[in-house]
Design a protein around this motif. Structure first.
Motif: not given
Length: 201
Positions: A103, A105-108, A189-191
């Motif tokens: 949860y 994780q972030t976008a590159t 954040y991917l969320e």
């Protein structure tokens, strides 16, 4: 006439044993059944064009507000970098840790996004070094004066923390405005959003 042709086709299917391929299309004397109408390519291209125009207007506005950042990062790549390859034979404990913290994780970031994030972070750091805010009101005044009214502020422990979407970039800034100012540049954040999500198990 079409009817004898259909009879011959049926006989050919029966004699070759290719029953699975026969009868999959229904043909009548009036012609094949009408296919569903595809979405108009004209309407798709118009929507794409309008979205592109909105994006260009937003970039132009950001460029007017932050000309130094736009100049510094002009020409930087906007291509997404390749994701790092997973190491072979990874430790199961590490895999479990990664799963529990997915949860976070972030976008590159692209090279252009990182450049813009670092440039905005430098602006904020310089201003916070000149006038260190000691409370939320001072921090909000500082950031609004730098054209960052959308920043989210949170008094926390050792100072005033903030979260900020980088204008026109898609990147994020998260940091502390207390002396010394510390600011991290990262992807969303991917969320969703720039604020650290609450979650995990």
């Amino acid at each position: 006439m079409k009817r004898p042709v259909l009879v011959l086709a049926a006989v050919a299917c029966a004699t070759t044993g290719a029953l699975t391929g026969c009868g999959s299309r229904h043909v009548t004397d009036s012609g094949p059944a009408a296919a569903p109408k595809p979405r108009s390519s004209a309407s798709i291209s118009k929507a794409q064009q309008e979205a592109q125009e909105r994006w260009q207007r937003q970039l132009a506005e950001v460029g007017r507000k932050f000309p130094d950042v736009a100049k510094l990062c002009a020409g930087r790549s906007t291509a997404q970098p390749s994701p790092p390859s997973a190491p072979s034979g990874s430790d199961p404990e590490n895999s479990k840790y990664a799963e529990n913290h997915a949860y976070l994780q972030t976008a590159t970031l692209t090279d252009n996004q990182r450049c813009q994030g670092e440039a905005h972070a430098a602006r904020i750091t310089a201003a916070a070094t000149r006038t260190t805010p000691t409370d939320e009101t001072q921090a909000r005044t500082l950031l609004a004066g730098l054209d960052y009214p959308e920043a989210t502020l949170t008094p926390y422990g050792d100072g005033i923390h903030f979260t900020l979407p980088v204008p026109g970039s898609g990147g994020c800034l998260t940091g502390n405005l207390s002396a010394p100012a510390r600011i991290e540049v990262h992807g969303a954040y991917l969320e969703g959003g720039c604020e650290r999500p609450r979650g995990g198990h």
